[in-house]
Design a protein around this motif. Sequence first.
Motif, PDB file in Angstrom:
ATOM      1  N   GLU A  21      -2.010   6.868  -4.604  1.00  0.00           N
ATOM      2  CA  GLU A  21      -2.324   5.918  -5.665  1.00  0.00           C
ATOM      3  C   GLU A  21      -1.614   4.581  -5.447  1.00  0.00           C
ATOM      4  N   VAL A  22      -0.370   4.651  -4.974  1.00  0.00           N
ATOM      5  CA  VAL A  22       0.398   3.426  -4.738  1.00  0.00           C
ATOM      6  C   VAL A  22      -0.247   2.604  -3.624  1.00  0.00           C
ATOM      7  N   VAL A  23      -0.684   3.269  -2.559  1.00  0.00           N
ATOM      8  CA  VAL A  23      -1.323   2.566  -1.447  1.00  0.00           C
ATOM      9  C   VAL A  23      -2.587   1.848  -1.914  1.00  0.00           C
ATOM     10  N   ILE A  24      -3.386   2.510  -2.712  1.00  0.00           N
ATOM     11  CA  ILE A  24      -4.636   1.903  -3.188  1.00  0.00           C
ATOM     12  C   ILE A  24      -4.341   0.671  -4.035  1.00  0.00           C
ATOM     13  N   GLU A  25      -3.353   0.771  -4.925  1.00  0.00           N
ATOM     14  CA  GLU A  25      -3.006  -0.375  -5.764  1.00  0.00           C
ATOM     15  C   GLU A  25      -2.445  -1.526  -4.932  1.00  0.00           C
ATOM     16  N   LEU A  26      -1.613  -1.199  -3.947  1.00  0.00           N
ATOM     17  CA  LEU A  26      -1.052  -2.237  -3.077  1.00  0.00           C
ATOM     18  C   LEU A  26      -2.139  -2.880  -2.218  1.00  0.00           C
TER      19      LEU A  26
END
Length: 228
Positions: A21-26
């Motif tokens: 999820e963090v990768v997608i948001e970044l």
Amino acid sequence: MNNLEELKEQIIKNVEQLNEEVVIELAKKALEVGIEPLSLLEIINEGMNKVGILYEKKDYYIADLIMAGIIFKEVLALDKMTMHFQNEYSKKVGKVVLGTVQGDIHDIGKDIFKGMLETNGFKVIDLGVDVSKESFTKVIIENTPDIVALSGVLTYTIEPMKEIVDNLVEAGIRDQVKVIIGANHITKDTCKYIGADGFANDASAGTKICLEWMNEQGVVDDEKSSIR
């Protein structure tokens, strides 16, 4: 360190740590602040390479590789990514027949390579996994690709790779295609034994080789390539 460099490092770190999820948001943030889709792809690939290293060290398992592959595909599926690549490469730069050779059912590396090829303008015919020499030859004859890409994670796939190349020679079509083989265990000597034109130990290097081959034919615009 500037903000863009920090953002890049955060993306790489979170890909390595499999924080989906963090990768997608970044990734979304990176696109919003002006990082080009092709540059973002290279950043993601840096993180993927770190995942591969952890797998080789046995700190990660096959499930972790699968998750890394899922993250890669989800970044590719972001609206700004798909819009860019659909518009940028309406004309295909080349055709690749791709598959994991007989005796091997691993598809993560193959799928990442496929994604990188497609984002660089290639049409990819993916034969899947455990593909026989006969199936490769049949599809190659029917589709006349520019490049044939053979994937194999396991060390014993060297022989099936060689059998495929030998089969192309017997069919009289070996000189009509370039052959690239991909796996961590492949070396220059292995490549020579198999009879391939080139080899790569990661998707980015393999894509660069394919682009260079097409560039030799005057097909590729270097300015549009994501691989430097």
